[in-house]
Scaffold this motif. Structure first.
Motif, short mmCIF file in Angstrom:
data_model
loop_
_atom_site.label_atom_id
_atom_site.label_comp_id
_atom_site.label_asym_id
_atom_site.label_seq_id
_atom_site.Cartn_x
_atom_site.Cartn_y
_atom_site.Cartn_z
N ALA A 1 5.03 -4.89 9.66
CA ALA A 1 4.33 -3.66 9.71
C ALA A 1 3.13 -3.93 8.90
O ALA A 1 3.08 -4.58 7.88
CB ALA A 1 5.20 -2.47 9.16
N LEU A 2 2.12 -2.89 9.13
CA LEU A 2 0.98 -2.91 8.33
C LEU A 2 1.17 -2.13 7.05
O LEU A 2 2.26 -1.34 7.03
CB LEU A 2 0.15 -1.63 9.16
CG LEU A 2 -0.73 -2.57 10.32
CD1 LEU A 2 -1.34 -1.61 11.06
CD2 LEU A 2 -1.29 -3.97 10.14
N PRO A 3 0.53 -2.56 6.10
CA PRO A 3 0.92 -1.94 4.75
C PRO A 3 0.68 -0.40 4.88
O PRO A 3 -0.45 0.13 5.49
CB PRO A 3 -0.29 -2.46 3.71
CG PRO A 3 -0.62 -3.82 4.60
CD PRO A 3 -0.50 -3.52 5.85
N ASP A 4 1.68 0.47 4.34
CA ASP A 4 1.50 1.76 4.21
C ASP A 4 0.55 2.45 3.10
O ASP A 4 0.37 1.68 1.98
CB ASP A 4 2.95 2.59 4.13
CG ASP A 4 3.60 1.94 2.85
OD1 ASP A 4 3.64 2.68 1.82
OD2 ASP A 4 4.24 0.53 3.02
N PRO A 5 -0.12 3.55 3.19
CA PRO A 5 -0.92 4.19 2.10
C PRO A 5 -0.28 4.00 0.78
O PRO A 5 -0.89 3.93 -0.19
CB PRO A 5 -1.45 5.48 2.42
CG PRO A 5 -1.15 5.19 4.05
CD PRO A 5 -0.06 4.37 4.12
N SER A 6 1.02 4.32 0.75
CA SER A 6 1.82 4.70 -0.63
C SER A 6 1.88 3.06 -1.40
O SER A 6 1.62 3.36 -2.59
CB SER A 6 3.14 4.93 -0.42
OG SER A 6 3.89 4.33 0.26
N THR A 7 2.17 2.16 -0.65
CA THR A 7 2.35 0.98 -1.20
C THR A 7 0.75 0.41 -1.84
O THR A 7 0.71 0.01 -2.85
CB THR A 7 2.71 -0.20 -0.35
OG1 THR A 7 4.16 0.28 0.35
CG2 THR A 7 2.88 -1.65 -0.90
N LEU A 8 -0.03 0.57 -0.88
CA LEU A 8 -1.49 0.15 -1.31
C LEU A 8 -1.81 1.12 -2.65
O LEU A 8 -2.27 0.35 -3.70
CB LEU A 8 -2.45 0.74 -0.35
CG LEU A 8 -2.49 -0.55 1.01
CD1 LEU A 8 -3.32 -0.11 1.91
CD2 LEU A 8 -2.71 -1.97 0.62
N ALA A 9 -1.51 2.47 -2.47
CA ALA A 9 -1.81 3.33 -3.86
C ALA A 9 -1.15 2.82 -5.07
O ALA A 9 -1.83 2.47 -6.16
CB ALA A 9 -1.63 4.67 -3.74
N LEU A 10 0.07 2.45 -4.81
CA LEU A 10 0.86 2.02 -6.15
C LEU A 10 0.30 0.58 -6.59
O LEU A 10 0.16 0.44 -7.71
CB LEU A 10 2.19 1.89 -5.75
CG LEU A 10 3.29 1.58 -6.98
CD1 LEU A 10 3.34 2.49 -7.65
CD2 LEU A 10 4.65 1.22 -6.40
N THR A 11 0.07 -0.06 -5.62
CA THR A 11 -0.53 -1.65 -6.15
C THR A 11 -1.85 -1.32 -6.79
O THR A 11 -2.26 -1.97 -7.65
CB THR A 11 -0.45 -2.57 -4.90
OG1 THR A 11 0.89 -2.53 -4.31
CG2 THR A 11 -0.97 -3.98 -5.40
N GLY A 12 -2.67 -0.60 -6.22
CA GLY A 12 -3.89 -0.33 -6.83
C GLY A 12 -3.94 0.31 -8.24
O GLY A 12 -4.57 -0.25 -9.05
N TRP A 13 -2.76 1.24 -8.31
CA TRP A 13 -2.66 1.82 -9.75
C TRP A 13 -2.28 0.75 -10.73
O TRP A 13 -2.91 0.73 -11.75
CB TRP A 13 -1.89 2.99 -9.65
CG TRP A 13 -1.18 3.70 -10.78
CD1 TRP A 13 -2.10 4.64 -11.49
CD2 TRP A 13 -0.22 3.10 -11.88
NE1 TRP A 13 -1.56 4.88 -12.67
CE2 TRP A 13 -0.26 4.04 -12.94
CE3 TRP A 13 0.77 2.24 -11.84
CZ2 TRP A 13 0.57 4.00 -13.74
CZ3 TRP A 13 1.56 1.97 -12.60
CH2 TRP A 13 1.61 3.00 -13.73
N TYR A 14 -1.18 0.00 -10.28
CA TYR A 14 -1.03 -1.16 -11.10
C TYR A 14 -2.12 -2.11 -11.83
O TYR A 14 -1.92 -2.53 -12.63
CB TYR A 14 0.27 -1.85 -10.56
CG TYR A 14 1.10 -2.62 -11.42
CD1 TYR A 14 2.31 -2.09 -12.14
CD2 TYR A 14 0.94 -3.86 -11.92
CE1 TYR A 14 2.93 -2.76 -13.05
CE2 TYR A 14 1.54 -4.73 -12.83
CZ TYR A 14 2.76 -3.98 -13.44
OH TYR A 14 3.37 -4.69 -14.21
#
Length: 613
Positions: free
Chosen positions: A421-434
């Motif tokens: 599946a395509l990356p969901d916004p929550s995963t992208l946001a969490l990775t960006g925060w980290y």
């Protein structure tokens, strides 16, 4: 019969006279039309504005190229320092001229085209040197130089400048010939009378340059001569100005070739004497009033008792701190290495960024439920793609949670975990925060990464410094730039993401800087330190007490002398001072300890008269 014959002969004679008169008038009219000044095909008002606003001096002169003279090169402290870091250091044409300079150059050549147009239309055709004098005698009668328009002329300074620059590029045996060819008064008279062989002059210049320049410049010279001949044939002033532009470019290139050849020839000497030369230059500036006493504060500040520490270790650690800290500034003493140190700062930040991305990548895998060992091939591919994203922006890259970097980390993590599946916004946001936390200097995560890198860099730097500390400058350069002559040295230009490369470049800068500045500044005691300040106070007090005791002893001796002895002493003192004279009060004494035969002056002590009792 004879009268009839005479009448019949008179008719053709009169006709011939009238035909000769008409032909002479036609020739005169044609010559006047050829010799009178003709305006170019431009607006007269615009021409006058260009002629009045443009500079009178050409963009390339002997003065503008003087910075490439051998004397300037040998005494250029920046070049003498940079030669320690590049085998093939050289001057290159300045292709990044500012907008103001380009506008001034364009205005000059536009005005020069107008002047050429005034004179090129007066030409009677290309003349050979053999027939130039004959045409000159006949042209003087018909030309009217006084009728030329009045404007500030650029041709005389240009002719003089070209001759002066050419003389710096050819042997001295040819200088007299160059002076004859670039006689300003003669050339201007020829232009005014329309007999200047412009094509022949360019051809002579081309032959001279072909004998003096590098073979790789032959094509440029040949093209310049051909363009000038075509311009004269077509009476095209703008094309003739283009030929002059090409000539200036060739002269500048030849000057650069000569300068670079001199640098290559003197490279070993300049390299071996670089430390001593820099020290002499710095001491001259200090003697002229440059104060450097405050420059030691930047590396002594973190230490409570800097006088008890190893000075070189202090200096090395402070340089590492400056490299590791992205916002840190460097002192004035490191100005010669400022660009190299900025590259080191940038490359260290790239190392930090890649390590932070690696930590974020592992965290993203953990959040997706990956419990096995991290596969190195996808990880290497991910770091390579991140490097391409960062490298595309170069020095302007903003070190933060870049969306493209975050998306690449999540994409590879999904691929490893088998998520289609395509990356969901929550995963992208969490990775960006980290990733943002790993790049925020206010967080413990950032300090943890920086501490790891600092320890590794310090260890590598210590080994590199020990390896090169006793090497001479040439050995150090060969160690870090072992490539063959002609290869470009990228050692100190940045872009290498390995800590090993950063440690080598930093060690090279640290060792050379220490050799120059340690005897002048870092190894010298601080005159403002409390210990030296107290020592000065004690010394001054002891000297004052000694002077007081001496004065009291002299007073007591003088008071104990009889009056007649004091008068005799005064008489002897007055007599000796009159016989000695002012011009013999100081005698030069050459002592063996003085360097280079310098003399020290010894003042004869004058006898002091004790006060009368």
């Amino acid at each position: 019969m004879p009268a009839i014959v005479c009448h019949r002969q008179a008719q053709p004679i009169e006709a011939l006279r009238r035909a000769h008169t008409d032909a002479a008038e036609a020739i005169t009219a044609e010559e006047e039309a050829t010799t009178r000044p003709i305006r170019p095909h431009l607006d007269p008002g615009a021409d006058q504005n260009r002629l009045g606003a443009a500079s009178l001096d050409p963009p390339i002169t002997k003065e503008t190229l003087s910075e490439l003279d051998l004397n300037r090169i040998v005494n250029d402290i920046r070049l003498r320092h940079d030669i320690n870091f590049e085998h093939e250091i050289m001057f290159r044409p300045n292709t990044r001229r500012g907008a103001q300079k380009k506008r001034e150059d364009n205005e000059y050549f536009e005005a020069l085209a107008i002047e050429f147009d005034y004179y090129i239309r007066r030409q009677k055709g290309p003349l050979s040197p053999a027939t130039r004098q004959d045409h000159k005698r006949s042209a003087v009668v018909h030309s009217t130089p006084s009728s030329l328009p009045k404007f500030p002329q650029r041709l005389p300074p240009m002719i003089s400048a070209i001759g002066e620059v050419i003389k710096t590029l050819v042997p001295t045996a040819k200088w007299e010939t160059v002076d004859d060819q670039f006689d300003v008064d003669l050339r201007m008279q020829e232009l005014e009378h329309g007999i200047c062989n412009i094509a022949g002059l360019f051809e002579w210049i081309g032959q001279l340059l072909l004998c003096s320049c590098s073979p790789m410049r032959d094509a440029m010279v040949t093209a310049m001569v051909a363009k000038s001949q075509q311009a004269v044939t077509e009476q095209d002033a703008h094309q003739l100005v283009d030929s002059v532009k090409d000539l200036f470019g060739i002269l500048e290139t030849m000057k650069l070739d000569v300068t670079n050849h001199q640098i290559r020839y003197l490279r070993l000497y300049l390299l071996e004497e670089s430390v001593q030369f820099e020290q002499h230059q710095i001491l001259d500036r200090i003697a002229a009033g440059w104060s450097i006493s405050h420059e030691r504060r930047w590396f002594e500040a973190p230490y409570a008792h800097p006088e008890t520490q190893d000075r070189f270790v202090m200096f090395k650690e402070r340089v590492i701190d400056r490299i590791v800290t992205p916002t840190a500034t460097f002192p004035l003493t490191l100005a010669s290495d400022l660009e190299r140190l900025r590259h080191l700062q940038h490359d260290f930040r790239l190392c930090h960024y890649h390590l932070a991305c690696g930590r974020t990548f592992r965290e993203a895998l953990s959040k997706l439920g990956w419990t096995k060992a991290m596969p190195m091939l996808p990880y290497t591919e991910c770091m390579k793609h991140i490097g391409a994203i960062v490298g595309a922006q170069g020095q302007d890259f903003e070190f933060g949670a870049h969306p493209d970097v975050v998306l690449e980390i999540v994409r590879v993590a999904f691929k490893i975990c088998g998520i289609k599946a395509l990356p969901d916004p929550s995963t992208l946001a969490l990775t960006g925060w980290y990733l943002g936390e790993a790049l925020n200097p206010q967080t413990a995560f950032y300090n943890d990464i920086e501490g790891i890198l600092w320890d590794e860099l310090s260890t590598m730097l210590h080994l590199e410094v020990e390896a090169i500390f006793n090497m001479n400058p040439l050995e150090i350069l060969n160690r870090y730039d072992p490539g063959p002559p002609g290869s470009s040295n990228k050692q100190h230009r940045g872009g290498d993401l390995s800590l090993q490369s950063i440690s080598k470049r930093a060690a090279h800068i640290i060792v050379l800087h220490w050799r120059v500045w340690a005897p002048i500044l870092y190894d010298q005691p601080d005159p403002e330190s409390p210990r030296l300040r107290n020592q000065r106070i004690v010394t001054e007090a002891e000297e004052m007490a000694a002077r007081t005791r001496t004065h009291r002893s002299l007073s007591s001796v003088s008071a104990s002398q009889p009056a007649f002895m004091q008068s005799q002493d005064r008489h002897r003192a007055d007599t000796s001072s009159l016989s000695r004279g002012n011009n013999r009060s100081q005698v030069p004494i050459y002592t063996p300890g003085s360097s280079d035969g310098e003399s020290t002056t010894s003042e004869r002590p004058e006898r002091s008269n004790a006060p009368s009792a």
